[in-house]
Design an enzyme around this catalytic site. Sequence first.
Site, PDB file in Angstrom:
ATOM      1  N   HIS A  83       1.142  -1.206  -0.390  1.00  0.00           N
ATOM      2  CA  HIS A  83       0.081  -0.282  -0.106  1.00  0.00           C
ATOM      3  C   HIS A  83       1.123   1.156   0.240  1.00  0.00           C
ATOM      4  O   HIS A  83       2.058   1.077   0.477  1.00  0.00           O
ATOM      5  CB  HIS A  83      -0.865   0.017   1.225  1.00  0.00           C
ATOM      6  CG  HIS A  83      -2.217  -1.194   1.176  1.00  0.00           C
ATOM      7  ND1 HIS A  83      -3.403  -0.988   1.101  1.00  0.00           N
ATOM      8  CD2 HIS A  83      -1.881  -2.219   0.785  1.00  0.00           C
ATOM      9  CE1 HIS A  83      -4.014  -2.013   1.139  1.00  0.00           C
ATOM     10  NE2 HIS A  83      -3.107  -3.064   0.858  1.00  0.00           N
ATOM     11  N   ASP A 140      -6.724 -12.298  -2.660  1.00  0.00           N
ATOM     12  CA  ASP A 140      -6.307 -11.198  -2.638  1.00  0.00           C
ATOM     13  C   ASP A 140      -5.607 -11.352  -4.210  1.00  0.00           C
ATOM     14  O   ASP A 140      -4.445 -11.099  -4.102  1.00  0.00           O
ATOM     15  CB  ASP A 140      -4.815 -11.409  -1.777  1.00  0.00           C
ATOM     16  CG  ASP A 140      -4.110  -9.813  -1.216  1.00  0.00           C
ATOM     17  OD1 ASP A 140      -5.358  -9.186  -1.402  1.00  0.00           O
ATOM     18  OD2 ASP A 140      -3.626 -10.072  -0.661  1.00  0.00           O
ATOM     19  N   ASN A 173      -0.763 -12.579   7.331  1.00  0.00           N
ATOM     20  CA  ASN A 173      -0.159 -11.479   7.010  1.00  0.00           C
ATOM     21  C   ASN A 173      -0.201  -9.913   7.165  1.00  0.00           C
ATOM     22  O   ASN A 173      -1.176  -9.024   7.121  1.00  0.00           O
ATOM     23  CB  ASN A 173      -0.517 -11.567   5.056  1.00  0.00           C
ATOM     24  CG  ASN A 173       0.158 -12.711   4.505  1.00  0.00           C
ATOM     25  OD1 ASN A 173      -1.089 -13.329   4.374  1.00  0.00           O
ATOM     26  ND2 ASN A 173       0.981 -13.650   5.079  1.00  0.00           N
TER      27      ASN A 173
END
Length: 388
Positions: A145, A274, A221
């Site tokens: 991110h 994901d 994670n």
Amino acid sequence: MTGTRRHAIVADTVFDGAVVHRDCAVVIEGGDILALLPRYELPVSVPVRDLPDGAWLAPGFIDVQVNGGGDALFNDTPTPEGIAAIVAAHRRFGTTTLLPTLISDTTAKMRAASAAVNAVMAREPGVLGVHFEGPFLSPERAGVHDPAMLRAPTADDIETIMERPRGVTLVTLAPERVPAGFIAQLAGAGVRVALGHSMANFEQTCGAIAEGLTGFTHLFNAMPPLLSREPGPIAAALETPSAFYGLIVDGEHVAPAMLRLALRGLGQPMLVTDAMPPVGGTGASFMLGGKKILVHDGRCATADGTLAGAALEMASAVRNSVRLLNLDLPDALRLATAAPAAFLGLSHRLGHLAPDHRADMVALDPSEIRVLSIWVAGDEFTDPGPSG
């Protein structure tokens, strides 16, 4: 298109989301399931589609974390056309419904994503709403991110999240990065809240659960590890029966032994992908937040080795759950169907093959866990293409 006529799909084995039935028929009218019957109880007037010998019929897969597919990234294409490309790419692998997932971005991009989801839901039953993964995340656990996008929630952010009239809204956040009462505000408005990309300790996580947090985004994670004197969010998830935690079963994100541990917790595991643009696409790389992400041997990572989502789809996630986690096929299928439906509050319509549920189904070769055919709201997609 199947239209509104009544017809039946017959399979040697039908998994209804909880129970395995042998030599069973699923009776459909329009987009809904009317009944599950033994084959011999079918009225002779009902047209029958027989699946190949040995095939299984199961609920369609539900994926709550899909960043991209078909060479499209939701952040780059927050449009109805971008969403349609992602949905089509994942449908080939048995995913009949999903949440397009926006990785931490500007408020303007969040608004565009929300508007696109609203527009596409009017005509696309495969979209259930939107997942905002961020931007209220910890810089210390940012992963890929963009740190420049991470922030505390602003009034504009809150308005954008709250004003969505259609479908499910899921927000992944770091509890320690939002004001007291913010989680309760979201949960009280019907927003699903999950912990992710967080440095929260055990006490902070339990406080967030008390406020209404019910999910954990890609457990293990981007969060503190499970330690003997610092149990952190992982322990809170594993010992909270009402908590749902997503597991990325790709052999890259989490060691199988840790995933098997999660399956023994008191909480509710579910499969997520994901997924990134390479799923159902042709590209060997893509850009994310100005960084080039390389795809090699099923692994999406930056040049320095940081994982950047996954080149994973649901058929492979189910297959890996059988082969890496030693699950029986019904248990693996439940993690991709009934469990995410329960997390999203949609068990009354999705995740099960039962009367008054939508006819979202996947036919599988059980030995290879290969998708043979897919139905979404009763409409069959007969050429799913490669299925992992």
